[in-house]
Write a protein that holds these residues in place. Structure first.
Motif, mmCIF file in Angstrom:
data_model
loop_
_atom_site.group_PDB
_atom_site.id
_atom_site.type_symbol
_atom_site.label_atom_id
_atom_site.label_comp_id
_atom_site.label_asym_id
_atom_site.label_seq_id
_atom_site.Cartn_x
_atom_site.Cartn_y
_atom_site.Cartn_z
ATOM 1 N N ARG A 1 -23.980 11.884 23.393
ATOM 2 C CA ARG A 1 -22.520 11.821 23.192
ATOM 3 C C ARG A 1 -21.837 11.271 24.437
ATOM 4 N NH1 ARG A 1 -20.494 14.452 18.954
ATOM 5 N NH2 ARG A 1 -18.486 14.818 19.932
ATOM 6 N N LEU B 1 -18.191 9.725 23.667
ATOM 7 C CA LEU B 1 -17.544 10.706 22.798
ATOM 8 C C LEU B 1 -17.101 11.895 23.634
ATOM 9 C CD1 LEU B 1 -19.932 10.657 19.701
ATOM 10 C CD2 LEU B 1 -17.685 9.585 19.938
ATOM 11 N N LEU C 1 -22.939 3.542 16.858
ATOM 12 C CA LEU C 1 -23.365 4.942 16.819
ATOM 13 C C LEU C 1 -23.767 5.341 15.404
ATOM 14 C CD1 LEU C 1 -23.395 7.798 18.272
ATOM 15 C CD2 LEU C 1 -21.138 8.098 17.279
ATOM 16 N N PRO D 1 -24.074 8.929 13.903
ATOM 17 C CA PRO D 1 -23.947 10.358 14.213
ATOM 18 C C PRO D 1 -24.957 11.191 13.432
ATOM 19 C CG PRO D 1 -21.883 9.447 13.365
ATOM 20 C CD PRO D 1 -22.955 8.443 13.119
ATOM 21 N N PRO E 1 -23.308 12.060 9.381
ATOM 22 C CA PRO E 1 -22.119 11.293 9.014
ATOM 23 C C PRO E 1 -21.690 11.632 7.589
ATOM 24 C CG PRO E 1 -24.061 9.903 8.915
ATOM 25 C CD PRO E 1 -24.517 11.231 9.418
ATOM 26 N N LEU E 2 -20.409 11.568 7.334
ATOM 27 C CA LEU E 2 -19.869 11.907 6.020
ATOM 28 C C LEU E 2 -19.179 10.690 5.423
ATOM 29 C CD1 LEU E 2 -18.107 15.376 5.834
ATOM 30 C CD2 LEU E 2 -19.898 14.398 4.382
ATOM 31 N N TRP F 1 -26.079 3.877 6.582
ATOM 32 C CA TRP F 1 -25.366 4.168 7.832
ATOM 33 C C TRP F 1 -25.871 3.279 8.968
ATOM 34 C CZ3 TRP F 1 -20.965 6.594 7.888
ATOM 35 C CH2 TRP F 1 -20.676 7.510 6.873
#
Lengths: 287, 351
Positions: A73, A78, A107, A109, A112-113, A175
């Motif tokens: 991060r 981040l 990135l 993550p 992820p959503l 993604w």
């Protein structure tokens, strides 16, 4: 859930291309200098100075709570450094403009959503955000990058499928395609294999290796599985209590002593008969 | 070529190097919804206790007609209908922005306390200061904006994440409704009657002031959203990814939330806290455009149609008694949403 395409077939689709994604002319260097990252009073990463080899795959490993994801991060900006700095091509990342940074760092993550119901091509297209402006919402370069990213990850056929209908492996590829469409110089991936079965873990790591070989993009990932890390990393970074416990080629890092000290796990290390990379075998508890 | 890519088209203004992205489906839907809203507007001007045929309405708008016709159409019904359109659009956009930023379909300015703030402000003016008209508008506006500012400041402390915004908002809304109840108990009978109509959200007796409030707001906000709106595409991907894709999102997120709060505040100031529109308009829009995030323009059109349709129904259904529009938006909006949900499940889309 849709039936998974088997890793073997998806992989053969991907080995075809990636040539159309622009390869970085000179690979970007990413390093930290005395980096300290903290949540409130809790210092999670302490005085870390690490240089990520340009154009190679670096894997960060460590026990739960060791600070490995926090370090990633920090590399992704981040988290702002409490002390020290992160350097991108030698320049302090904190001083880089927002757009510049977004064009250079990609990135993936941990979890992820995707917004409800959006299609794969819509999702991948959002990776172009840093290259677009409110008055220039599309260029030919955008179309080309999106198409190339989907082809490189073998999801061109899934372009119109809703992301939430994909299998775990396909979704992770979508993604990844988003990050590829962004065309960053450095790719940061936070435990990209966590929710995948072994076949799809290998599939994704093979894909990353292939992309790294074709595009020469500096890649950093956090992985849990030591043996997969050892097989796919050019450079291994072991983190313990927020500090670098060992770093270097897997053959140098993955020793019984290091594993004992980093994971508090007693192991024997043998050589992988297929690749020659080290494999850690936990010793059974005496019973 | 694939469906999404076929659905997308680009408008180029080559001379200036401008390119804008549109979706065919949402552009068509938005146009249809605005046409419907325009149709209801025309009906609204003619229908009521004093009925006019469409041709007569148009004649009156063109400057013809008797004095009484002019009074009814231009001075009474027109400001009301225009306020309805503007307020509906503002609520629709406000809800859509908040729902997309929070990635949560249950978020809307009513839920996070903006309407409660406006109600408290307006009620304070009615009961304590004994005001009406412009001072009522100001009171509602002050209440809504102060509440919005408080919510953003408290939520901001920890990075404006979706859940935090909602929880802080719910907490503040609860405190304000207690305050509102207290003011109502203290007030005298006449004031309570007056307040009750306002608290439901009413478009009765709207005039130039109300039209100016909402039109002015939209005139400022629409250009802002033309520039900032595209960031919703990355903000809804979650904190980490949106930061990776835009370098730093705090300022943009804050600006968009502020915009949503201002829209809801101004709309509430102009028409009272019309319930449910901000929550349901984006949801209806989403069902009409499956597979894509709610476009702000379409949410605006849905909100406008919902409010002006509800207001027409509120005026006509129980004539000669008029219901406040806020009593009808839920009754009309909820079945539409439920119908769309039921249909969506049948054809295989999930909630």
């Amino acid at each position: 859930m849709n039936p998974d395409s088997t890793p073997a077939t998806t992989l053969s689709a991907t080995t075809l291309s990636a040539g159309t994604l622009s390869a970085s002319a000179t690979a970007t260097t990413l390093s930290t200098s005395d980096l300290t990252l903290a949540y409130g009073d809790r210092h999670v990463v302490r005085d870390v100075s690490v240089a990520v080899p340009p154009g190679r795959i670096t894997v960060i490993v460590g026990a739960n709570g060791s600070g490995k994801s926090t370090l990633l991060r920090g590399l992704a900006r981040l988290m702002a450094p409490r002390r020290g700095s992160v350097l991108l091509d030698g320049r302090d990342m904190a001083r880089l403009g927002a757009r510049t940074l977004a064009q250079r760092l990609g990135l993936l993550p941990q979890q992820p959503l995707a917004p409800d119901g959006i299609t794969v091509s819509d999702l991948v297209g959002r990776g172009r955000h840093p290259h677009q402006r409110w008055f220039r919402q599309h260029t030919e370069a955008d179309s080309a990058a999106i198409a190339a990213a989907m082809e490189a990850t073998g999801i061109t056929d899934l372009a119109e499928r809703p992301v939430d209908e994909l299998s775990g492996g396909q979704r992770q590829r979508a993604w990844l395609a988003l990050a590829l469409a962004q065309e960053p110089d450095v790719m940061l991936l936070d435990e990209p294999t966590t929710y995948l079965d072994l076949a799809h873990q290998v599939d994704l790591l093979e894909l990353l290796t292939h992309l790294n070989a074709t595009l020469g993009r500096t890649t950093v990932l956090v992985l849990h599985d030591l043996n997969l890390a050892s097989r796919y990393a050019h450079h291994l970074v072991a983190v313990k209590d927020g500090r670098i416990a060992a770093e270097g080629p897997p053959a140098d890092v993955l020793t019984p002593d290091t594993i004992e000290s980093v994971f508090s796990l007693s192991c024997a290390v043998i050589n992988d008969p297929l690749t020659g990379t080290p494999i850690a075998l936990p010793r059974p508890q005496p019973r | 070529m694939t469906a999404t890519r076929r659905d997308t088209f680009h408008v180029r203004i080559a001379r200036h190097g401008l390119v804008f992205r549109f979706s065919r489906r949402s552009t068509v839907l938005t146009s249809v919804l605005w046409l419907c809203a325009g149709g209801v507007l025309a009906l609204s001007l003619g229908l009521g206790e004093f009925d006019l045929r469409l041709a007569d309405t148009l004649r009156v708008l063109g400057g013809g007609g008797t004095l009484i016709e002019y009074d009814v159409v231009v001075r009474d019904r027109l400001p009301r209908a225009v306020t309805a359109l503007g307020v509906g659009a503002a609520f629709g956009v406000s809800g859509a922005i908040l729902q997309r930023i929070a990635a949560n379909p249950l978020v809307s300015p009513d839920v996070i306390g903006v309407n409660a703030g406006a109600s408290f402000g307006a009620l304070f003016v009615i009961t304590v200061l004994g005001g009406a008209g412009a001072s009522l508008v100001l009171g509602a506006l002050a209440g809504a904006l102060l509440t919005g500012a408080a919510i953003v400041l408290i939520a901001l402390n920890h990075g404006l994440s979706g859940y935090r915004l909602v929880l802080v908002g719910i907490g503040i809304a609860a405190m304000l409704s207690s305050g509102t109840s207290y003011l109502l108990i203290q007030a005298d009978y006449r004031q309570v009657l007056n307040a009750a109509s306002w608290l439901t959200g009413s478009l009765a007796n709207r005039g130039t002031l109300h039209v100016a409030v909402i039109a002015g707001t939209l005139a400022v906000v629409v250009p802002v959203l033309l520039v900032l709106g595209r960031h919703l595409r990355v903000l809804e991907l979650g904190d980490d990814l949106s930061r990776a894709l835009s370098g730093g999102t705090r300022r943009i997120r804050l600006s968009l939330i502020t915009t949503a709060v201002v829209l809801a505040a101004m709309a509430t100031a102009a028409a009272g806290p019309i319930g449910f529109v901000a929550l349901v308009a984006p949801q209806i829009t989403r069902r009409l455009l499956p597979g894509r995030p709610v476009p702000l323009g379409t949410a605006a059109a849905t909100g406008a149609l919902l409010v002006i349709g509800s207001d027409l129904a509120a005026r006509l259904l129980f004539a000669p008694t008029e219901l406040p529009v806020g009593a009808v938006t839920g009754v009309i909006g909820a079945p539409v949403l439920l119908y769309l949900l039921a249909r969506a499940n049948r054809i295989g889309h999930t909630g």
